[in-house]
Design a protein around this motif. Sequence first.
Motif, PDB file in Angstrom:
ATOM      1  N   ALA A 196       1.002  -1.023   0.146  1.00 42.31           N
ATOM      2  CA  ALA A 196      -0.264  -0.092  -0.135  1.00 42.31           C
ATOM      3  C   ALA A 196       0.746   1.191   0.143  1.00 42.31           C
ATOM      4  CB  ALA A 196      -0.898  -0.085   1.181  1.00 42.31           C
ATOM      5  N   LEU A 197       0.387   2.190   0.833  1.00 46.92           N
ATOM      6  CA  LEU A 197       1.383   3.430   0.999  1.00 46.92           C
ATOM      7  C   LEU A 197       2.719   3.115   1.809  1.00 46.92           C
ATOM      8  CD1 LEU A 197      -1.131   6.429   1.428  1.00 46.92           C
ATOM      9  CD2 LEU A 197      -0.385   5.250  -0.635  1.00 46.92           C
ATOM     10  N   ARG A 198       3.657   3.852   1.402  1.00 50.82           N
ATOM     11  CA  ARG A 198       5.130   3.749   2.320  1.00 50.82           C
ATOM     12  C   ARG A 198       5.438   5.076   2.610  1.00 50.82           C
ATOM     13  NH1 ARG A 198       9.176  -0.207  -0.688  1.00 50.82           N
ATOM     14  NH2 ARG A 198       9.149   1.767  -2.084  1.00 50.82           N
ATOM     15  N   ALA A 199       6.178   5.375   3.762  1.00 48.82           N
ATOM     16  CA  ALA A 199       6.190   6.799   4.002  1.00 48.82           C
ATOM     17  C   ALA A 199       7.850   6.809   4.327  1.00 48.82           C
ATOM     18  CB  ALA A 199       5.575   7.372   5.303  1.00 48.82           C
ATOM     19  N   SER A 200       8.621   8.274   4.067  1.00 50.74           N
ATOM     20  CA  SER A 200       9.783   8.317   4.510  1.00 50.74           C
ATOM     21  C   SER A 200       9.879   9.745   5.138  1.00 50.74           C
ATOM     22  CB  SER A 200      10.762   8.103   3.334  1.00 50.74           C
ATOM     23  OG  SER A 200      12.396   8.581   3.474  1.00 50.74           O
ATOM     24  N   LEU A 201      11.097  10.043   5.888  1.00 51.35           N
ATOM     25  CA  LEU A 201      11.031  11.137   6.275  1.00 51.35           C
ATOM     26  C   LEU A 201      12.409  11.959   6.265  1.00 51.35           C
ATOM     27  CD1 LEU A 201      10.059  13.832   7.984  1.00 51.35           C
ATOM     28  CD2 LEU A 201      10.891  12.700  10.112  1.00 51.35           C
ATOM     29  N   VAL A 202      12.677  12.999   5.596  1.00 52.92           N
ATOM     30  CA  VAL A 202      13.975  13.654   5.281  1.00 52.92           C
ATOM     31  C   VAL A 202      13.855  15.022   6.004  1.00 52.92           C
ATOM     32  CG1 VAL A 202      15.390  14.465   3.532  1.00 52.92           C
ATOM     33  CG2 VAL A 202      14.528  12.363   3.110  1.00 52.92           C
ATOM     34  N   HIS A 203      14.994  15.254   6.799  1.00 57.09           N
ATOM     35  CA  HIS A 203      15.395  16.527   7.307  1.00 57.09           C
ATOM     36  C   HIS A 203      16.051  17.487   6.429  1.00 57.09           C
ATOM     37  CE1 HIS A 203      14.467  15.454  11.731  1.00 57.09           C
ATOM     38  NE2 HIS A 203      14.653  14.066  11.074  1.00 57.09           N
TER      39      HIS A 203
END
Length: 434
Positions: A69-76
């Motif tokens: 399904a959906l996947r998420a990533s976080l970048v600063h």
Amino acid sequence: MLPWTALGLALGLRLALARGAERGPPASAPQGDLLLLLDSSASVSHYEFFRVREFLGQLVALLPLGPGALRASLVHVGSQPYAEFPFDQHSSGRAVQGAIRAAAQRMGDTNTGLALAYAKEHLFSAAVGARPGVPKVLVWVTDGGSSDPVGPPMQELKDLGVTVFIVSTGRGNLLELSAAASSPAEKHLHFVDVDDLHIIAPELRGSILGAMRPQQLHVSEVTSSGFRLAWPPLLTTDSGYYVLELVPSAKQDAPRRQQLPGNATGWTWAGLAPDSDYDVALWPESNVHLLRPQHLRVRTLPGEAAGAPAAEWGARGGAPAAGLPPAEAAGPQRIVVSHARPRSLRVSWAPGPGAAALGYRVELGPLRGGAVQRVQVPAGRNSTTLQGLAPGTAYLVTVTAAFRAGRERALSAKACTPAGERSRAPRPAPPPGG
């Protein structure tokens, strides 16, 4: 006090919901990759960082995140980009929310362009594991400024088919942020106070899901010379291929055709005429089942009129011009709001270095939507008083400087009117005989 049977049912329902969340989203959930770009630089206060972090956690908590399904990533965003977690690290909305809340502020400069280039090379690239053929969405939360150019790396992401949503906490250059967001900007760009971020969460969540689940052929990134097309995966490499047809309304121009493999989900047409209509047809050719063609009409944007008379600057739109000469590149450097009254306020700005502006346009509109007030200010002046405002209202103020040949540069800031008029205490009556 609940009876034991009711208490047991309540506990059982809560346990079932928890188990459902652990199992992940249903099979019908949309697929896609969601990148959260968080301004973690020293220009953001610790309080603002905390509020934005909570907002992103609430945003993803109810999204159908999980395998398949959906996947998420976080970048600063900081002096150097930093990936808090990649797309394949967490498999549920609860896990992603916990990872966001545990993220620490990185500080440093606001090198957003560097972070966007990092995202393209290390996250959205198929060479490093990004899923091909699924929609890709970027949500960039910013205080409005960047220490390096944002336009070129953002355009490279758009060229990959990434849909860009921008949330600005009330500061920054409105025109540059509008150009960075996906088209139309009014659906992909939000200006909101950091304490009111929760207000836009439901709308933004729905927009993300809509971008992840395109139902038919649609257009984005329309310019004066081209546009990008995208469609849901209708075929596979083994089941058929697509024929894409572009027919210009101008009869002297020949139609174009492009054959694409069955795993294609997008194509960019370039080299088109400005301010022109084009009929687009997508023909899925399958040897397995019959699929109907999809049709769309797209109109390119008008081209910039070179050498336009300087006196006409106030009548044209405010798109930022690329490649400005250094002497004309600097618009207003700082906006100051003073003398705020319930129904008026004064706006001042610091003119930028270089060539003198031919004049200024000041635009003011409520952050939550409404009529926009426009005032023309002649050259040599750098302030104006705006009246007829609503008490207790947050506004977005944009000051646009005009230069030769129709060039414009702008800066935006947030302004608030006080809640109401202060009541004056009645004067005491004069003593008898006074």
